[in-house]
Design a protein around this motif. Structure first.
Motif, PDB file in Angstrom:
ATOM      1  N   SER A 168      33.697  29.937  46.777  1.00  0.00           N
ATOM      2  CA  SER A 168      32.457  29.190  47.001  1.00  0.00           C
ATOM      3  C   SER A 168      31.483  30.052  47.797  1.00  0.00           C
ATOM      4  N   THR A 169      30.210  29.692  47.739  1.00  0.00           N
ATOM      5  CA  THR A 169      29.180  30.455  48.449  1.00  0.00           C
ATOM      6  C   THR A 169      29.438  30.516  49.958  1.00  0.00           C
ATOM      7  N   PRO A 170      29.816  29.410  50.612  1.00  0.00           N
ATOM      8  CA  PRO A 170      30.081  29.511  52.056  1.00  0.00           C
ATOM      9  C   PRO A 170      31.215  30.508  52.385  1.00  0.00           C
ATOM     10  N   ILE A 171      32.241  30.533  51.575  1.00  0.00           N
ATOM     11  CA  ILE A 171      33.341  31.482  51.807  1.00  0.00           C
ATOM     12  C   ILE A 171      32.858  32.911  51.586  1.00  0.00           C
ATOM     13  N   ALA A 172      32.102  33.130  50.509  1.00  0.00           N
ATOM     14  CA  ALA A 172      31.583  34.476  50.228  1.00  0.00           C
ATOM     15  C   ALA A 172      30.686  34.949  51.376  1.00  0.00           C
ATOM     16  N   GLU A 173      29.864  34.051  51.902  1.00  0.00           N
ATOM     17  CA  GLU A 173      28.969  34.421  53.009  1.00  0.00           C
ATOM     18  C   GLU A 173      29.757  34.758  54.276  1.00  0.00           C
ATOM     19  N   LYS A 174      30.808  33.976  54.547  1.00  0.00           N
ATOM     20  CA  LYS A 174      31.642  34.226  55.727  1.00  0.00           C
ATOM     21  C   LYS A 174      32.363  35.574  55.592  1.00  0.00           C
ATOM     22  N   LEU A 175      32.894  35.855  54.413  1.00  0.00           N
ATOM     23  CA  LEU A 175      33.573  37.132  54.183  1.00  0.00           C
ATOM     24  C   LEU A 175      32.595  38.297  54.310  1.00  0.00           C
ATOM     25  N   GLN A 176      31.399  38.132  53.756  1.00  0.00           N
ATOM     26  CA  GLN A 176      30.403  39.199  53.844  1.00  0.00           C
ATOM     27  C   GLN A 176      29.989  39.433  55.288  1.00  0.00           C
ATOM     28  N   GLU A 177      29.813  38.365  56.052  1.00  0.00           N
ATOM     29  CA  GLU A 177      29.438  38.508  57.461  1.00  0.00           C
ATOM     30  C   GLU A 177      30.524  39.267  58.228  1.00  0.00           C
ATOM     31  N   ALA A 178      31.782  38.915  57.988  1.00  0.00           N
ATOM     32  CA  ALA A 178      32.882  39.609  58.666  1.00  0.00           C
ATOM     33  C   ALA A 178      32.919  41.075  58.252  1.00  0.00           C
ATOM     34  N   ALA A 179      32.705  41.352  56.972  1.00  0.00           N
ATOM     35  CA  ALA A 179      32.688  42.737  56.495  1.00  0.00           C
ATOM     36  C   ALA A 179      31.559  43.504  57.168  1.00  0.00           C
TER      37      ALA A 179
END
Length: 106
Positions: free
Chosen positions: A15-26
């Protein structure tokens, strides 16, 4: 001449929220999203493999094992019977080969 390593491909839909969280951590670690995901997955895989294949024991356990290696207990009745069965089987195998009844005696 360079040798190229064969690579596999892993894809995941999130989902978009998960993708955004992963990108932020990266971003916070200075890695690309792909690098971050591979590293995180490898760390998790190693934890699982260690849990399944690595034997952990206490100092007391280690001391007991070392003591058993240094001063092994006398063989019990079951072990003595197993030694006897093994000795008889080995003797029979040698006889079978000598007489020509075994697979290599033909």
């Amino acid at each position: 001449m360079s040798v190229t390593e064969e690579r596999g491909r892993i894809t995941a839909r999130v989902s978009t929220p998960i993708a955004e969280k992963l990108q932020e951590a990266a971003d916070l670690t200075g890695a690309t999203l792909n690098q971050f995901l591979v590293q995180a997955a490898l760390e998790k895989a190693q934890m699982i493999l260690d849990r399944e294949y690595v034997i952990r024991y206490t100092r007391e356990d280690a001391a007991m094992l070392i003591n058993l290696l240094d001063v092994p207990p006398a063989p019990n009745e079951a072990l003595l019977k197993a030694f006897g069965r093994h000795k008889n089987k080995a003797k029979n195998d040698v006889l079978d080969k000598t007489v020509g009844n075994g697979p290599s005696g033909k």
